[in-house]
Write a protein that holds these residues in place. Sequence first.
Motif, PDB file in Angstrom:
ATOM      1  N   TYR A 147      46.232  35.722  93.739  1.00 48.11           N
ATOM      2  CA  TYR A 147      44.788  35.833  93.504  1.00 48.11           C
ATOM      3  C   TYR A 147      44.493  36.847  92.409  1.00 48.11           C
ATOM      4  CZ  TYR A 147      39.896  37.094  94.384  1.00 48.11           C
ATOM      5  OH  TYR A 147      38.575  37.374  94.242  1.00 48.11           O
ATOM      6  N   ALA A 148      45.149  38.025  92.474  1.00 43.91           N
ATOM      7  CA  ALA A 148      44.933  39.060  91.462  1.00 43.91           C
ATOM      8  C   ALA A 148      45.340  38.557  90.082  1.00 43.91           C
ATOM      9  CB  ALA A 148      45.722  40.317  91.835  1.00 43.91           C
ATOM     10  N   SER A 149      46.435  37.801  90.023  1.00 43.74           N
ATOM     11  CA  SER A 149      46.885  37.241  88.752  1.00 43.74           C
ATOM     12  C   SER A 149      45.865  36.238  88.207  1.00 43.74           C
ATOM     13  CB  SER A 149      48.244  36.553  88.935  1.00 43.74           C
ATOM     14  OG  SER A 149      49.229  37.481  89.343  1.00 43.74           O
ATOM     15  N   TYR A 150      45.320  35.433  89.090  1.00 47.54           N
ATOM     16  CA  TYR A 150      44.300  34.452  88.694  1.00 47.54           C
ATOM     17  C   TYR A 150      43.079  35.165  88.114  1.00 47.54           C
ATOM     18  CZ  TYR A 150      41.057  30.497  89.032  1.00 47.54           C
ATOM     19  OH  TYR A 150      40.155  29.509  88.738  1.00 47.54           O
ATOM     20  N   VAL A 151      42.678  36.243  88.777  1.00 45.04           N
ATOM     21  CA  VAL A 151      41.503  37.005  88.333  1.00 45.04           C
ATOM     22  C   VAL A 151      41.702  37.545  86.917  1.00 45.04           C
ATOM     23  CG1 VAL A 151      40.284  39.192  88.732  1.00 45.04           C
ATOM     24  CG2 VAL A 151      40.656  37.613  90.633  1.00 45.04           C
ATOM     25  N   ILE A 152      42.891  38.091  86.643  1.00 50.32           N
ATOM     26  CA  ILE A 152      43.168  38.640  85.312  1.00 50.32           C
ATOM     27  C   ILE A 152      43.308  37.526  84.282  1.00 50.32           C
ATOM     28  CG2 ILE A 152      44.938  39.811  83.932  1.00 50.32           C
ATOM     29  CD1 ILE A 152      43.216  41.774  85.455  1.00 50.32           C
ATOM     30  N   GLU A 153      44.084  36.504  84.618  1.00 45.44           N
ATOM     31  CA  GLU A 153      44.379  35.442  83.654  1.00 45.44           C
ATOM     32  C   GLU A 153      43.155  34.624  83.279  1.00 45.44           C
ATOM     33  OE1 GLU A 153      47.492  33.383  85.673  1.00 45.44           O
ATOM     34  OE2 GLU A 153      48.918  35.041  85.422  1.00 45.44           O
ATOM     35  N   HIS A 154      42.150  34.575  84.173  1.00 43.81           N
ATOM     36  CA  HIS A 154      40.945  33.795  83.896  1.00 43.81           C
ATOM     37  C   HIS A 154      39.762  34.668  83.480  1.00 43.81           C
ATOM     38  CE1 HIS A 154      43.390  30.811  85.942  1.00 43.81           C
ATOM     39  NE2 HIS A 154      42.603  29.887  85.432  1.00 43.81           N
ATOM     40  N   GLY A 155      40.050  35.929  83.148  1.00 41.34           N
ATOM     41  CA  GLY A 155      39.004  36.807  82.617  1.00 41.34           C
ATOM     42  C   GLY A 155      37.892  37.129  83.595  1.00 41.34           C
ATOM     43  N   MET A 156      38.186  37.056  84.897  1.00 42.85           N
ATOM     44  CA  MET A 156      37.163  37.353  85.891  1.00 42.85           C
ATOM     45  C   MET A 156      36.968  38.865  86.071  1.00 42.85           C
ATOM     46  SD  MET A 156      38.423  34.459  88.621  1.00 42.85           S
ATOM     47  CE  MET A 156      37.204  34.832  89.886  1.00 42.85           C
ATOM     48  N   LEU A 157      37.858  39.642  85.475  1.00 44.64           N
ATOM     49  CA  LEU A 157      37.784  41.094  85.513  1.00 44.64           C
ATOM     50  C   LEU A 157      38.172  41.599  84.130  1.00 44.64           C
ATOM     51  CD1 LEU A 157      39.044  43.373  88.353  1.00 44.64           C
ATOM     52  CD2 LEU A 157      39.766  43.839  86.031  1.00 44.64           C
TER      53      LEU A 157
END
Length: 248
Positions: free
Chosen positions: A229-239
């Motif tokens: 989940y954390a990787s998804y957040v970073i990779e998709h620019g959500m953070l």
Amino acid sequence: MTNSPEILFLLVGRGGSKGLPGKNLREIGGLSLTGYKAIAARQSRYCSRLIVSSDSPEIRAEATRYGAEMLFERPAELATDTASSNDVVLHAMDWIETHEKRRYDAIMLLEPSSPFATPEHFDEAVELFAARKASLVVGMRETEVSSIFVGTLGKDGSIGGIVEKMLTTTAQRRQDQAIEVTMNGALYLVGWDAMRKHRKIYADPSASYGIMMDRMHSIEIESAADLAYASYVIEHGMLDASPWRRPA
């Protein structure tokens, strides 16, 4: 802010992790969890010094790669599942006082498992600590569910205790509940004198404070699913990942 307090930032991490083996060296977007915490710490305007406490040579090497000092190897008795954060903090304080004959105003405990605290979060914590003459400031996040809807499940499947609490309020919709918060593990700023006096992080309710952090910055990683989940957040620019791409 005048007369800035001297803060010792303490990056900690055990080599063993049952929930997610090698957790503190796992990577998100090409950067380890240890690297996230070290880079952000070094950018805080109040970071007088960053040191690492770990039983793992690999974690110590990773922390020093990103600017932490390695003053000591964490003793084996402080690397077990039963060793507490209190013990780890006190060990670091003892080492500093014994070997360097000095003290700091406070110690900022940082755990890689909550990697997304920013330099600005650390600065906010220190400024609140100074303004309130606090003994403790921690990172906080909003809870997913109000405590009205939380309780224990009886051995027979009973939820009577929860229903009793629900019957005490007329505002049973989630959006009608007051916001409640809980610790997010992102940072623990504890006064040096307070830690010496009480020998534990949570000790003085009247001098304990929290800074609010949003859900994304509060992500805690304990499992492979959390890491994904954390990787998804970073990779998709959500953070916004820019704090960890700045030169430390």
